[in-house]
Design a protein around this motif. Structure first.
Motif, mmCIF file in Angstrom:
data_model
loop_
_atom_site.group_PDB
_atom_site.id
_atom_site.type_symbol
_atom_site.label_atom_id
_atom_site.label_comp_id
_atom_site.label_asym_id
_atom_site.label_seq_id
_atom_site.Cartn_x
_atom_site.Cartn_y
_atom_site.Cartn_z
ATOM 1 N N CYS A 1 39.347 29.802 35.301
ATOM 2 C CA CYS A 1 39.703 29.021 36.739
ATOM 3 C C CYS A 1 38.423 28.057 37.170
ATOM 4 O O CYS A 1 38.526 27.067 37.475
ATOM 5 C CB CYS A 1 40.555 29.363 37.538
ATOM 6 N N ALA A 2 37.447 28.917 37.597
ATOM 7 C CA ALA A 2 36.240 28.411 38.256
ATOM 8 C C ALA A 2 35.472 27.553 37.650
ATOM 9 O O ALA A 2 35.030 26.426 37.949
ATOM 10 C CB ALA A 2 35.369 29.744 38.748
ATOM 11 N N GLU B 1 29.034 31.269 42.781
ATOM 12 C CA GLU B 1 28.217 32.697 42.068
ATOM 13 C C GLU B 1 27.822 33.673 42.884
ATOM 14 O O GLU B 1 27.043 34.442 42.719
ATOM 15 C CB GLU B 1 26.987 31.898 41.553
ATOM 16 N N LYS B 2 28.933 34.076 43.683
ATOM 17 C CA LYS B 2 28.931 35.377 44.119
ATOM 18 C C LYS B 2 29.982 36.389 43.311
ATOM 19 O O LYS B 2 30.935 36.736 43.862
ATOM 20 C CB LYS B 2 29.381 35.337 45.426
ATOM 21 N N GLN C 1 35.276 42.183 43.749
ATOM 22 C CA GLN C 1 35.598 42.975 44.935
ATOM 23 C C GLN C 1 37.196 42.439 45.252
ATOM 24 O O GLN C 1 38.222 43.138 45.481
ATOM 25 C CB GLN C 1 34.782 43.150 45.962
ATOM 26 N N ILE C 2 36.852 41.126 45.747
ATOM 27 C CA ILE C 2 38.497 40.763 46.049
ATOM 28 C C ILE C 2 39.493 40.648 45.021
ATOM 29 O O ILE C 2 40.819 40.932 45.150
ATOM 30 C CB ILE C 2 38.289 39.236 46.570
ATOM 31 N N ALA C 3 39.165 40.406 43.640
ATOM 32 C CA ALA C 3 39.873 40.744 42.605
ATOM 33 C C ALA C 3 40.612 42.013 42.665
ATOM 34 O O ALA C 3 41.744 42.182 42.435
ATOM 35 C CB ALA C 3 39.190 40.395 41.316
ATOM 36 N N HIS C 4 39.911 43.061 42.781
ATOM 37 C CA HIS C 4 40.400 44.332 42.983
ATOM 38 C C HIS C 4 41.695 44.662 43.927
ATOM 39 O O HIS C 4 42.770 45.059 43.530
ATOM 40 C CB HIS C 4 39.251 45.511 43.193
ATOM 41 N N GLN C 5 41.489 44.113 45.073
ATOM 42 C CA GLN C 5 42.323 44.056 45.922
ATOM 43 C C GLN C 5 43.580 43.058 45.721
ATOM 44 O O GLN C 5 44.671 43.394 46.274
ATOM 45 C CB GLN C 5 41.734 43.502 47.609
ATOM 46 N N ALA C 6 43.337 42.272 45.055
ATOM 47 C CA ALA C 6 44.623 41.140 44.672
ATOM 48 C C ALA C 6 45.355 41.895 43.627
ATOM 49 O O ALA C 6 46.740 41.824 43.696
ATOM 50 C CB ALA C 6 43.829 39.862 43.932
ATOM 51 N N ILE C 7 44.554 42.731 42.898
ATOM 52 C CA ILE C 7 45.736 43.474 42.016
ATOM 53 C C ILE C 7 46.317 44.718 42.579
ATOM 54 O O ILE C 7 47.608 44.868 42.476
ATOM 55 C CB ILE C 7 44.662 43.947 40.885
ATOM 56 N N LEU D 1 40.374 32.963 47.064
ATOM 57 C CA LEU D 1 39.212 33.533 47.505
ATOM 58 C C LEU D 1 38.146 34.125 46.306
ATOM 59 O O LEU D 1 36.956 33.812 46.297
ATOM 60 C CB LEU D 1 39.287 34.909 48.546
ATOM 61 N N CYS D 2 38.949 34.667 45.357
ATOM 62 C CA CYS D 2 38.114 35.044 44.031
ATOM 63 C C CYS D 2 37.500 33.813 43.392
ATOM 64 O O CYS D 2 36.196 33.747 43.121
ATOM 65 C CB CYS D 2 38.979 35.635 43.021
ATOM 66 N N ILE D 3 38.262 32.603 43.155
ATOM 67 C CA ILE D 3 37.818 31.548 42.517
ATOM 68 C C ILE D 3 36.723 30.873 43.331
ATOM 69 O O ILE D 3 35.619 30.622 42.760
ATOM 70 C CB ILE D 3 38.995 30.529 42.366
ATOM 71 N N ASP D 4 36.881 30.721 44.659
ATOM 72 C CA ASP D 4 35.802 30.401 45.540
ATOM 73 C C ASP D 4 34.466 30.928 45.329
ATOM 74 O O ASP D 4 33.493 30.479 45.413
ATOM 75 C CB ASP D 4 36.355 30.071 47.074
#
Length: 363
Positions: free
Chosen positions: A275-276, A210-211, A217-223, A202-205
């Protein structure tokens, strides 16, 4: 003959709240409450020390694993002879870091073992006698599973995401520690590797779209999810049974633990951006290749590539669609070079001799 009961196991039970000598000058119930509170605080401190040692050991092991990974990478580079002098200095630095971390890991293991030995020696009391025996998630030891192959992992991930994508995304949008903990308490099945992987996807998407704020925010929850999984691996427990320990720690985290969390979050965001970018470049290359395939002439050559390789005068004749100019240029060229360019023009579709002849016949 009946077997006797071994009462020695009860020898260290501490139940002195209402049995110790009291003073006529002190309010007895208040004294009992004060002693009880003091004992509870002491028990809490002891338990917190054990949790801190466990977290410190886990963080040390994580850093050691990362250092070993960097060490292996540098050794491979050294074999290839790439930037040898610079790599050698960095290699020595990482080797020193590995040595220090290995020493720290041994110390933390020793402290943790001493703490567990001290825990076994603690006397029982009215609070520990009535406490649930299975309240500690550390007892939930995971069985050793056989390692899944890549195809099984992919199938498991796909099936899980298809079923729980909406719930995982909802967790990714949560901002408060308490909200995250409550949501995982209500949905413990989300505490797994598949959720962590999908959060990164989801982070990459979002980064590609460009959001950037949503990506962070999603990266924080992934960690958050990754830290829970790392803690579970260190304790060798089911991650569904130890996520509360993570939130308990992070909500009152000391600086080293918070710094470690922030560092991992920054690293993930950097990886997501790379990656993006790579995916966008790959998509552009694929699109360009599709367009190129559509342009290919009858001989399999790209007209744009052929055009760019032509002499300037020939390019001009194609730009102006001037056949006489093209013929004059061909006459001036070396015959072999002229045939070479003419064949490439035909193979790419820039020059269609049959069509030109047809047009001349009509005139």
């Amino acid at each position: 003959m009946t077997s006797s009961i071994d009462y020695s196991v009860w020898d260290h039970i501490y139940v002195s709240d209402d049995e110790d000598a009291t003073s006529p000058f002190v309010d007895t119930p208040s004294l009992f409450r004060m002693r009880h509170r003091a004992r509870l605080e002491k028990m809490a401190e002891f338990q917190q020390r054990g949790e801190d040692l466990g977290h410190n050991l886990a963080e040390c092991q994580r850093q050691l694993q990362e250092a070993h990974r960097r060490l292996g990478y540098l050794k491979e580079r050294m074999k290839e002879g790439e930037e040898e002098e610079e790599r050698e200095d960095e290699l020595k630095k990482v080797q020193a870091e590995v040595k220090k971390l290995e020493g720290d890991e041994k110390s933390f293991r020793r402290f943790l073992e001493e703490h567990r030995r001290d825990e076994k020696k603690l006397p029982w009391n009215v609070d520990t006698i009535s406490r649930e025996g299975f309240s500690k998630s550390i007892l939930n030891i995971q069985p050793e599973d056989r390692e899944e192959n890549q195809q099984e992992k992919l199938k498991k991930h796909t099936t899980f995401v298809e079923k729980y994508a909406k719930e995982i995304k909802h967790f990714g949008m949560l901002r408060r520690w308490d909200d995250s903990q409550t949501y995982l308490s209500d949905n413990p099945h989300l505490v797994c590797e598949e959720s962590a992987n999908y959060l990164v996807v989801l982070c990459i998407d979002f980064e590609i779209d460009e959001k950037h704020a949503l990506m962070e925010q999603i990266a924080h929850q992934a960690i958050v999810m990754q830290f829970i999984l790392d803690l579970a691996r260190t304790l060798k427990v089911d991650p569904r049974g130890c996520f509360r320990q993570f939130f308990s720690k992070i909500k009152t985290a000391d600086k080293p633990y918070q710094d470690a969390f922030d560092r991992e979050l920054d690293l993930l965001k950097q990886r997501v951006r790379r990656c993006a970018q790579a995916r966008m470049e790959s998509a552009m290359k694929e699109l360009e290749e599709e367009e190129r395939q559509k342009r290919l002439g009858p001989g399999g050559l790209d007209p744009m590539e052929v055009y760019n390789s032509l002499p300037k005068e020939m390019q001009r004749s194609f730009d102006e669609k001037n056949i006489e100019m093209l013929q004059d240029v061909m006459d001036k060229l070396d015959p072999e070079e002229g045939r070479y360019h003419l064949k490439r023009c035909i193979d790419s579709g820039l020059w269609v001799p049959d069509l030109q002849e047809g047009e001349d016949d009509e005139d």
